[in-house]
Design a protein around this motif. Structure first.
Motif, PDB file in Angstrom:
ATOM      1  N   GLY A 208      55.339 -84.435  27.562  1.00 58.22           N
ATOM      2  CA  GLY A 208      54.008 -84.436  26.958  1.00 58.22           C
ATOM      3  C   GLY A 208      53.783 -83.160  26.172  1.00 58.22           C
ATOM      4  N   ASP A 209      52.534 -82.711  26.091  1.00 61.53           N
ATOM      5  CA  ASP A 209      52.212 -81.484  25.371  1.00 61.53           C
ATOM      6  C   ASP A 209      52.717 -80.267  26.136  1.00 61.53           C
ATOM      7  OD1 ASP A 209      50.957 -82.886  23.356  1.00 61.53           O
ATOM      8  OD2 ASP A 209      48.991 -82.801  24.344  1.00 61.53           O
ATOM      9  N   THR A 210      53.338 -79.342  25.432  1.00 65.24           N
ATOM     10  CA  THR A 210      53.843 -78.111  26.044  1.00 65.24           C
ATOM     11  C   THR A 210      53.296 -76.911  25.289  1.00 65.24           C
ATOM     12  OG1 THR A 210      55.831 -78.259  24.648  1.00 65.24           O
ATOM     13  CG2 THR A 210      55.989 -79.148  26.890  1.00 65.24           C
ATOM     14  N   VAL A 211      53.300 -75.754  25.948  1.00 62.28           N
ATOM     15  CA  VAL A 211      52.806 -74.523  25.322  1.00 62.28           C
ATOM     16  C   VAL A 211      53.717 -74.139  24.161  1.00 62.28           C
ATOM     17  CG1 VAL A 211      52.239 -72.090  25.686  1.00 62.28           C
ATOM     18  CG2 VAL A 211      51.843 -73.748  27.520  1.00 62.28           C
ATOM     19  N   GLY A 212      55.016 -74.166  24.427  1.00 64.71           N
ATOM     20  CA  GLY A 212      55.988 -73.861  23.384  1.00 64.71           C
ATOM     21  C   GLY A 212      56.350 -75.096  22.576  1.00 64.71           C
ATOM     22  N   GLN A 213      56.865 -74.871  21.375  1.00 66.42           N
ATOM     23  CA  GLN A 213      57.282 -75.973  20.503  1.00 66.42           C
ATOM     24  C   GLN A 213      58.799 -76.113  20.530  1.00 66.42           C
ATOM     25  OE1 GLN A 213      54.294 -74.203  17.432  1.00 66.42           O
ATOM     26  NE2 GLN A 213      54.986 -76.150  16.581  1.00 66.42           N
ATOM     27  N   TYR A 214      59.274 -77.329  20.260  1.00 68.55           N
ATOM     28  CA  TYR A 214      60.696 -77.639  20.408  1.00 68.55           C
ATOM     29  C   TYR A 214      61.211 -78.366  19.172  1.00 68.55           C
ATOM     30  CZ  TYR A 214      64.933 -79.565  22.674  1.00 68.55           C
ATOM     31  OH  TYR A 214      66.221 -79.903  23.012  1.00 68.55           O
ATOM     32  N   TYR A 215      62.181 -77.738  18.497  1.00 69.68           N
ATOM     33  CA  TYR A 215      62.864 -78.369  17.367  1.00 69.68           C
ATOM     34  C   TYR A 215      64.311 -78.623  17.767  1.00 69.68           C
ATOM     35  CZ  TYR A 215      59.023 -77.151  14.195  1.00 69.68           C
ATOM     36  OH  TYR A 215      57.806 -77.048  13.563  1.00 69.68           O
ATOM     37  N   MET A 216      64.796 -79.822  17.496  1.00 71.21           N
ATOM     38  CA  MET A 216      66.170 -80.149  17.848  1.00 71.21           C
ATOM     39  C   MET A 216      66.918 -80.656  16.630  1.00 71.21           C
ATOM     40  SD  MET A 216      67.643 -82.366  21.051  1.00 71.21           S
ATOM     41  CE  MET A 216      66.620 -83.775  20.661  1.00 71.21           C
ATOM     42  N   ARG A 217      68.182 -80.252  16.535  1.00 70.76           N
ATOM     43  CA  ARG A 217      69.075 -80.688  15.474  1.00 70.76           C
ATOM     44  C   ARG A 217      70.437 -81.025  16.094  1.00 70.76           C
ATOM     45  NH1 ARG A 217      64.837 -80.289  13.154  1.00 70.76           N
ATOM     46  NH2 ARG A 217      64.385 -79.251  11.145  1.00 70.76           N
ATOM     47  N   LYS A 218      71.077 -82.081  15.563  1.00 71.91           N
ATOM     48  CA  LYS A 218      72.470 -82.306  15.961  1.00 71.91           C
ATOM     49  C   LYS A 218      73.327 -81.184  15.399  1.00 71.91           C
ATOM     50  CE  LYS A 218      72.114 -87.356  16.325  1.00 71.91           C
ATOM     51  NZ  LYS A 218      72.564 -88.673  15.795  1.00 71.91           N
ATOM     52  N   PHE A 219      73.093 -80.855  14.134  1.00 69.44           N
ATOM     53  CA  PHE A 219      73.761 -79.734  13.485  1.00 69.44           C
ATOM     54  C   PHE A 219      72.722 -78.950  12.698  1.00 69.44           C
ATOM     55  CE2 PHE A 219      76.993 -83.251  13.242  1.00 69.44           C
ATOM     56  CZ  PHE A 219      77.801 -82.787  14.270  1.00 69.44           C
ATOM     57  N   VAL A 220      72.834 -77.631  12.712  1.00 69.22           N
ATOM     58  CA  VAL A 220      72.009 -76.802  11.836  1.00 69.22           C
ATOM     59  C   VAL A 220      72.885 -76.464  10.635  1.00 69.22           C
ATOM     60  CG1 VAL A 220      70.735 -74.649  11.566  1.00 69.22           C
ATOM     61  CG2 VAL A 220      70.659 -75.871  13.745  1.00 69.22           C
ATOM     62  N   PHE A 221      72.610 -77.114   9.532  1.00 62.97           N
ATOM     63  CA  PHE A 221      73.444 -76.951   8.351  1.00 62.97           C
ATOM     64  C   PHE A 221      73.109 -75.646   7.622  1.00 62.97           C
ATOM     65  CE2 PHE A 221      73.677 -81.585   9.014  1.00 62.97           C
ATOM     66  CZ  PHE A 221      75.056 -81.748   8.984  1.00 62.97           C
ATOM     67  N   GLU A 222      73.856 -75.383   6.567  1.00 58.98           N
ATOM     68  CA  GLU A 222      73.737 -74.106   5.862  1.00 58.98           C
ATOM     69  C   GLU A 222      72.358 -73.881   5.260  1.00 58.98           C
ATOM     70  OE1 GLU A 222      76.984 -74.133   3.117  1.00 58.98           O
ATOM     71  OE2 GLU A 222      78.441 -73.487   4.622  1.00 58.98           O
TER      72      GLU A 222
END
Length: 345
Positions: A208-222
């Motif tokens: 649910g809602d969290t204090v911190g934010q979360y970004y996810m990537r399979k790959f972080v490209f250039e």
């Protein structure tokens, strides 16, 4: 020559396959096997298969030279080239030389090293110190995709090009705790066997809602890697050669989880470089747990806060060099050494 898939049974292409084919460079998937620390008969059977595949491709492609960067694919490639009279040059990225490059160095025309300490592993007459080439994109912020609307510290968790299921699994177990005191950028890899991306997506939705934010990537490209590094306060990662070099160059505080089974314990040796520089804390994989990761991130963040308050950055003044002795770009030196071999042949 490389791996199109990261593990046996995985059907999702690796990051190296994506990157190379995006440059319109032909990519050849090698079915090579390895003998180091494996009793898997299927993998052992791939050793002769990989050799004959490399031999066939080299006869077909007729390259002027072979540029090798170690790893077990390098061995059949360089040896097949040597049999065919094709000169090779190899580059060692790690502090401690692996089995592949030690073997390859016997027939390679030149051995290029990233660290002065590596010189003792190779024939002196053919060894050249060039430093470690780093991608320029890590120093440049060209995106603004990781946007945080709070003042919490930011942690970049990266599990490498292949992705580490064991790290992803533990991060999933402590995700709620981590997001109670920090924001997270998480690069998890893309493995069709474990499906960590889907697993982590579902876990985050369940919180649910969290204090911190979360970004996810399979790959972080250039196009995003500069932003990920620039915005992060702490990096959680393995300690491969290029990761070590990049963290050192960027002077990033880090929590390091070395792969324990790699040749000559090289990832622990790499991690020690960052520890000696005052940047890294090592968390052995044997002690990896939701609690140890949470505590490790908290400790790293507290260390940064103490250093900021004291006005000291904690980084040792004599950090190991990732450039050549004369300051020339390592990538340029590698190309010059390669072309000198090409001209002779």
């Amino acid at each position: 020559f490389g791996h199109k898939f990261s593990a046996m049974g995985d059907r999702n292409p690796t990051l190296e396959f994506h990157e190379i084919t995006a440059l319109d460079i032909p990519f050849y998937h090698i079915h090579a096997g390895k003998f180091y620390r494996t009793l898997n008969l299927k993998r052992l059977a791939k050793i002769p298969l990989g050799f004959f595949q490399c031999l066939y491709l080299l006869i077909k492609l007729k390259p002027d030279a072979i540029m090798s960067f170690g790893g077990y694919i390098a061995v059949p490639t360089v040896i097949a080239g040597w049999i065919l009279g094709i000169s090779s040059i190899t580059h060692e990225q790690t502090v401690v030389a692996g089995w592949a490059n030690r073997l390859v160095s016997k027939v390679a025309k030149k051995v290029l090293i990233s660290w002065q300490e590596s010189e003792k592993y190779f024939p002196k007459e053919k060894t050249v110190f060039v430093g470690l080439p780093l991608r320029q994109e890590i120093f440049e912020v060209t995106s603004n995709n990781f946007i945080f609307n709070n003042n919490l510290p930011i942690v970049y968790i990266t599990t490498g090009k292949i992705g580490s299921h064991i790290i992803n699994k533990v991060v999933g177990e402590c995700l709620g705790d981590l997001l109670s005191f920090c924001n997270i950028i998480h690069q998890c890899g893309d493995n069709s066997v474990f499906n960590d991306f889907e697993m982590l997506t579902n876990l985050k939705s369940g919180l649910g809602d969290t204090v911190g934010q979360y970004y996810m990537r399979k790959f972080v490209f250039e196009d995003e890697i500069g932003e990920a590094f620039a915005k992060s306060d702490v990096v959680v990662s393995r300690s491969g050669a290029h990761t070590t070099g990049e963290l050192l160059a960027l002077k990033k505080s880090c929590l390091l989880i070395p792969i324990p089974w790699v040749s000559h314990n090289e990832q622990y040796e790499n991690a020690q470089v960052l520890v000696d520089a005052g940047l890294g804390v090592v968390l052995p994989e044997a002690k990896l747990s939701a609690q140890s990761v949470t505590d490790g991130v908290k400790t790293a963040l507290e260390k940064i806060n103490r250093e900021r308050l004291s006005g000291h950055n904690g980084v040792a003044s004599a950090t190991p060099s990732v450039s050549s002795n004369d300051g020339t770009d390592p990538a340029e030196l590698i190309v010059k050494q390669l072309m000198s071999v090409v001209k002779k042949t």
